[in-house]
Design an enzyme around this catalytic site. Sequence first.
Site, mmCIF file in Angstrom:
data_model
loop_
_atom_site.group_PDB
_atom_site.id
_atom_site.type_symbol
_atom_site.label_atom_id
_atom_site.label_comp_id
_atom_site.label_asym_id
_atom_site.label_seq_id
_atom_site.Cartn_x
_atom_site.Cartn_y
_atom_site.Cartn_z
ATOM 1 N N TYR A 130 -12.075 23.028 -9.798
ATOM 2 C CA TYR A 130 -12.588 21.797 -10.426
ATOM 3 C C TYR A 130 -13.854 21.343 -9.673
ATOM 4 C CZ TYR A 130 -12.333 16.777 -11.706
ATOM 5 O OH TYR A 130 -12.603 15.506 -12.134
ATOM 6 N N ARG A 189 0.814 -1.211 0.000
ATOM 7 C CA ARG A 189 0.000 0.000 0.000
ATOM 8 C C ARG A 189 0.852 1.268 0.000
ATOM 9 N NH1 ARG A 189 -3.516 -0.981 4.330
ATOM 10 N NH2 ARG A 189 -2.298 0.374 5.672
ATOM 11 N N ASP A 194 -3.635 23.204 -7.331
ATOM 12 C CA ASP A 194 -3.916 22.195 -8.345
ATOM 13 C C ASP A 194 -3.186 22.651 -9.603
ATOM 14 O OD1 ASP A 194 -4.970 20.673 -10.460
ATOM 15 O OD2 ASP A 194 -6.886 20.399 -9.434
ATOM 16 N N LYS A 254 -4.264 13.066 -16.442
ATOM 17 C CA LYS A 254 -4.241 13.944 -17.620
ATOM 18 C C LYS A 254 -2.908 13.804 -18.362
ATOM 19 C CE LYS A 254 -8.220 14.914 -15.915
ATOM 20 N NZ LYS A 254 -8.510 15.958 -14.961
#
Length: 388
Positions: free
Chosen positions: A106, A53, A178, A203
């Site tokens: 966003y 993890r 961001d 992206k």
Amino acid sequence: MRKDTILAHSGRAKERPGPINVPVYRASTVAFESVEATERATRSRFDGLYYGRFGTPTTFALEETVARLEGGYRAIAVSSGLAAITATMTAFAKSGDHILVPDSVYGPVRHLCDTVLDGLGITTTYYDPLIGARIEELFRPNTRLLYMESPGSLTFEVQDVPALLAVAREHGIATAIDNTWATPYYFAAVAAGVDVSVHSGTKYIGGHSDLLLGMIVTNEAVYEKVRSTVVALGFSIAADDAYLALRGLRTLAVRLERHNASGLAVARWLAGRPEVARVLHPALPSNPGHEFWKRDFSGASGLFSFVLKPDFTDESVRAFIDGLELFSIGYSWGGYESLALLAHVERLRTATKWSEPGAVIRLHIGLEDPQDLIADLEAGFGRLRPRA
Ligand SMILES: *Cc1c(COP(=O)(O)O)cnc(C)c1O
């Protein structure tokens, strides 16, 4: 090392003889050589190979490369851009705290703030993305995080990041941005002084529309705080996705160069069309905050919007988009393909008013020949019909 060399050399396999790339290490359990070694690893559990993890050598190669590109201390890979933002906000804000978020944020981040964070007792104030140093007027004694997104989603307002950082620093408020649109390649936000830069690696970092990824890049001062939050929340990433993201990253510079040039070519052509009211592209002087883009960024990616004049029927605006042959209709962006989306900005504003009456269409300009894309859009304009 300069950026292009980092992209080509960072995070490669070191063993010789051996392959160039770090392989996909699929792992949950990591086996230790002794009880003593297990306990040593447990004591430093935020670091190194310990449990799947927390990452594998594949993840570490990706993290190292993104951190270096952004001028950060370390980077942390998580399962999505939204997970990166969730971890960042909850690392800095606890119950009773206040955060500042731009009105152009966003959309799903607004949903996060208004539902989950609100339920945890964290209050959000949305602010005009062009507020600059006047952000100080919105600071409260319990303000813990000044969050930025530049340029803003759908409408591309470019923020005066140095001005915002200066006042936040004066008040001891942490900062995050961001930075998905610019990528670390066109704006090294952590090197510019932001504490945390988050990316939807979905992206341009992935770049091929086939994975979901979030990257959190931090400076040294806040790394432990953010890392321990990611660990506590259980956010993780699959080794295959880490491998694909690193593979995408290798060509980031050459892809961006083309997105930049083609995006500008299409944006400039749109700006000359009689049906278009405004083009919202950070590299065009007409864009709000263009001067900050020019000062702070070294390029523009391929995502921007344009506003139609309000003279056309809603059905014909939909027909404009529906009939496009080279643009797919869909969310996300940053892959090699072109995309078109009808945006509803007015639904996503609470601190400012969106007053453009015409339809807003967001385009992602992919790696196709821009002349073909322009011809496709030109045919689209032929489908517009005037209102009666
Ligand atoms: C897509 C996007 C996100 C969310 O990223 P996911 O990887 O889809 O979770 C966050 N910020 C911006 C600006 C985005 O465009």
